[in-house]
Design an enzyme around this catalytic site. Structure first.
Site, PDB file in Angstrom:
ATOM      1  N   ARG A  18      17.014 -92.714  50.549  1.00 27.92           N
ATOM      2  CA  ARG A  18      16.755 -91.439  49.551  1.00 27.92           C
ATOM      3  C   ARG A  18      17.672 -90.281  50.086  1.00 27.92           C
ATOM      4  O   ARG A  18      18.319 -89.786  49.280  1.00 27.92           O
ATOM      5  CB  ARG A  18      15.106 -90.860  49.793  1.00 27.92           C
ATOM      6  CG  ARG A  18      14.365 -91.820  48.940  1.00 27.92           C
ATOM      7  CD  ARG A  18      12.797 -91.161  49.074  1.00 27.92           C
ATOM      8  NE  ARG A  18      12.474 -91.295  50.380  1.00 27.92           N
ATOM      9  CZ  ARG A  18      11.429 -90.656  50.632  1.00 27.92           C
ATOM     10  NH1 ARG A  18      10.560 -89.934  49.735  1.00 27.92           N
ATOM     11  NH2 ARG A  18      11.194 -90.715  51.809  1.00 27.92           N
ATOM     12  N   ASN A  36      10.333 -92.697  46.443  1.00 24.26           N
ATOM     13  CA  ASN A  36       9.777 -93.938  46.843  1.00 24.26           C
ATOM     14  C   ASN A  36       8.506 -94.133  45.882  1.00 24.26           C
ATOM     15  O   ASN A  36       7.664 -93.466  45.629  1.00 24.26           O
ATOM     16  CB  ASN A  36       9.440 -94.072  48.364  1.00 24.26           C
ATOM     17  CG  ASN A  36      10.582 -94.281  49.257  1.00 24.26           C
ATOM     18  OD1 ASN A  36      11.692 -94.558  48.691  1.00 24.26           O
ATOM     19  ND2 ASN A  36      10.293 -93.996  50.529  1.00 24.26           N
TER      20      ASN A  36
END
EC number: 6.2.-.-
Length: 806
Positions: A18, A36
């Site tokens: 990320r 996520n």
């Protein structure tokens, strides 16, 4: 540019993915968010000031090129966003942000535990760094994963680090997308994280200063230098450690652990130390260094330097204790893969023994209380910490054969990283394959991928069997797999097969039986990406024993097969195993059975009276064995290559009278032959014949040549080499004939016997020189640790074809 979502599938959680998305999206002038969820990573993009189609394409190109080191992108899927709420959320974005994880159905994977990265090692060695000598230092590029995880999504609350709230400094790192510890779930420091301490076997905590040491790890290092045996809690379990150059310490460790012959693994500070004891060829040095120091950091089998340094012109090192790897041509070595190990070994210019923390054949200890109870009598002192190990993960083992690193045990650093199934398996439903009895693993199939468990061990041991059941339940929950069919070995008494039959009956699921050697073959095909519809190959499957489809014991097989089915074309001649399982433990029984099968014991006794192996056999209770063989009582016939190796080893007096671990005699025979392979010409002969079960390769002729060589005083190492050459030649010649006869151009090699580098490379080079393609296993063990992977491929193929029969 319209708003769109980008779904990224693969190993993309807990690896710094990320923050990489965040950094690249901002660099490309994009607005939106990333999070996520159970399927992986979801990126949402809205039109930005500089955002257009070209900007998104450039962003995705860079995402693939700059993927974090532990991540793996399997797929990127793009679609327009038209949901009103999502559009409204994106309209409010003024830049690109990272969102909290979402709990949805799980379709992503967990990466394996990763060895400490170079940046973290530098920090623990830097006196000015706040993590100086902190033994739990990690970041998104390294550290524990599977060993501490309890669920998905992979967030701190679902790991054993939930017990350690972060201090302000660690929390700031954790929340900063520009920091390499952004959302590093095990992130901690000396202020807020786990602690390490020394404890004696009575449970008393020991003060490091009483040993003149600055901390517990320094004290542990000093105790090891004094010749003490320590139990050390690591990443996925405990190790027992001692100075590998101290003969008394190594001998005492063996005595306490009840591990009397099996080689002990070593850990060395760096590659320079390893070079003092192992051959690291210049052409392979870079590859081997990368393998040893990479995220997997496995135990690597390397040829030993018998003169401890002189062969490579280096400074002579303190020689290894003789009991480290008695009679072995290789040493199993690894580099430090956790901060604890790096700190422990920083002053050591010689290796430590670093063997699993257990009694022989029991599961490795993972819990402090369990370790105190089970290891307290084995270790003088315990080095403990308070970060819970939730999942036991042994060290992986790799050997370079035919120029490629090949896994012999797949565990820490590799499991449970999903393995993509070959083309044609994309629509396979969720499945569970339960593996074999020895070196057990199990395998889940989901979304066109195979999730192979870490090495669990031999299910004959009750504690290992309980660990098998616990780990199976964990994986089914962790990956949220609900199997639609189960696959098992055909053996009626394997614990894994019994478990599969019970589950199938309980849940009303189809049960698919996969013959043992067919599973070996399918494992090799899938490991090499062989497409589902690519057609059959010739498989040469050599191992100790496997239950045949005709109810007899197999172990030296030539199969014509694909994923769906197989046909037995040829095999090694079946010879009795007098005493059944006793013959697996006592190689002399196999020597007698082979001589009896090859002309009769009386003939050999008369011809070679006075020869050492004949005299040794003559002192055994052969009358009982004759009765067992003649009446077929507890003397099953087996076409076992493993038992042939045992018989030859017994004739040469290597490997021991009573074996204490699987493959002991065969390994000793390989070690004996290694240096003589280039000196022998033709190998010992085998005979070919035809019968009702196909062509047969009969080793009977080799015994006359072998015993004659022994009586003439030919060196045992040359005799061992001649056996290897003869077997490789016989296998290759028969394979070439079968391939030609059946119009095949590809041969697959598998089974535990092909862990023998001499045999594997000899057979491979001969087949390739004849123009055949040879498939070898690499990501999955050729031994029974790869059986579940093959079972899964067989089961998936049969479900997809609508054929569920065995």
């Amino acid at each position: 540019m319209t708003a769109e979502s980008i779904r990224v599938r693969g190993l993309v959680q807990g690896v710094g993915f990320r923050p990489t998305v965040w950094r690249l999206a901002r660099a490309c002038g994009l607005r939106g968010d990333v999070r996520n969820d159970g399927e992986g990573v979801l990126i949402r993009l809205s039109p930005g000031v500089a955002g257009d189609g070209a900007g998104v394409s450039g962003f995705l190109k860079r995402l693939r090129e700059e993927c974090p080191p532990l991540a793996r992108i399997d797929a990127i899927e793009r679609r327009p966003i038209d949901e009103p709420q999502a559009l409204a959320d994106l309209a409010r974005r003024q830049d690109f942000v990272i969102l909290e994880s979402a709990s949805t159905a799980v379709h992503t994977g967990i990466v394996a535990d990763a060895a400490t990265c170079a940046a973290c090692v530098a920090e623990i060695r830097d006196p000015a760094n706040r993590r100086h000598r902190y033994p739990f230092t990690n970041c998104t590029h390294c550290g524990p994963r599977l060993s501490i995880v309890a669920g998905i999504p992979y967030d701190r609350a679902r790991t054993s680090m939930a017990a350690f709230p972060m201090c302000p400094d660690c929390a700031a790192e954790y929340k900063d997308p520009a920091d390499r510890r952004f959302h590093a779930q095990p992130n901690a420091c000396t202020v807020c994280g786990p602690k390490v301490w020394l404890q004696d076997s009575a449970g008393c905590v020991l003060d490091p200063t009483t040993f003149g040491a600055q901390d517990a790890i320094a004290a542990a290092s000093g105790l090891l230098a004094e010749g003490r045996i320590l139990a050390i809690k690591g990443i996925g379990g405990f190790h027992l450690a001692c100075d590998a150059t101290n003969p008394d310490a190594v001998a005492e460790l063996r005595r306490r652990k009840r591990r009397y012959a099996k080689p002990l693994a070593l850990m060395a500070r760096d590659l320079d130390v390893i070079r003092g004891y192992c051959r690291v060829p210049g052409r392979d040095a870079e590859q081997l260094a990368e393998l040893l120091s990479g995220p997997g950091a496995p135990i690597l089998l390397l040829d030993r330097i018998r003169s401890d340094g002189a062969e490579q012109g280096g400074d002579p090192r303190r020689p290894l204790a003789p009991d480290v790897a008695p009679g072995q041509m290789t040493l199993g070595v690894m580099l430090p893969y956790s901060p604890i190990h790096h700190l422990l070994l920083e002053d050591w210019d010689r290796p430590l023994v670093m063997t699993s923390g257990n009694l022989s054949e029991e599961p490795q200890c993972i819990d402090n209380a369990d370790a105190l109870g089970r290891l307290g009598q084995l270790a003088d002192v315990l080095l403990l910490h308070d970060r819970a190990i939730l999942n036991r993960v042994d060290d992986s083992v790799v050997r370079v054969m035919a120029g490629t690193p090949r896994l012999l045990r797949r565990a820490r650093g590799y499991a449970p990283t999903p393995l993509p199934l070959p083309p044609g398996f994309e629509a396979a439903p969720p499945l569970l394959a339960l593996g074999g009895e020895l070196k057990n693993t199990f395998c889940l199939v989901r979304d066109g991928q195979a999730i192979l468990s870490q090495h669990l061990g031999d299910l004959e041991d009750a504690k290992t069997a309980r660990e098998f059941e616990r780990t199976l339940a964990l994986y089914l929950d962790l990956f949220q797999v609900v199997p639609e069919a189960l696959a098992v070995d055909l053996h009626p008494d394997y614990r894994s097969s019994l478990t599969g039959r019970d589950r199938a009956a309980r849940d009303g699921l189809p049960l698919i039986g996969a013959q043992h050697h067919h599973a070996h073959l399918a494992s090799t095909l899938a490991d090499n990406g062989w497409p589902l519809d690519a057609g059959p190959v010739l498989g040469i499957l050599l191992d100790g024993l496997g239950y045949g489809s005709d109810g007899t014991l197999w172990g030296g097989e030539f199969l014509l097969g694909d994923y769906l089915d197989f046909r037995r074309l040829a095999h090694l001649k079946a010879v009795a195993m007098p005493g059944g399982t006793r013959a697996i433990l006592e190689p002399w029984r196999n020597l007698y059975a082979h001589l009896e099968s090859a002309g009769g014991w009386a003939t050999w006794r008369a011809r070679f009276a006075g020869l050492e192996p004949i005299e040794r056999l003559d002192a055994k209770p052969l009358g009982i064995l004759n009765t067992l063989i003649a009446r077929g009582l507890n003397a099953p016939l087996a076409s076992s290559t493993g038992r042939l190796f045992d018989a030859v080893a017994s004739a040469l007096g290597v490997g021991g009278e009573i074996l204490t671990y699987e493959g002991q005699a065969a390994t000793a025979l390989e070690s004996l032959a290694a240096d003589a392979m280039v000196r022998v010409g033709d190998g010992y002969p085998f005979e070919r014949s035809s019968g009702p079960t196909g062509e047969m390769l009969d080793p009977a002729p080799l015994w006359d040549a072998l015993l004659a060589d022994l009586s003439r005083g030919r060196p045992p190492e040359e005799i061992a080499a001649a056996f290897h050459v003869g077997l490789a030649t016989a296998l290759g010649t028969l394979a070439l004939d079968l391939a030609s006869r059946h119009g095949l151009s590809t041969v697959a090699l598998s089974g535990g016997v092909f862990q023998n580098r001499l045999l594997l490379e000899s057979v491979t080079s001969g087949l390739e020189a004849a123009g055949l393609r040879v498939l070898l296993q690499r990501q999955v063990p050729a031994n029974d640790g790869g059986i579940s992977f093959g079972q899964a491929a067989v089961a998936a193929a049969r479900v997809l074809s609508g054929s569920l029969g065995a």
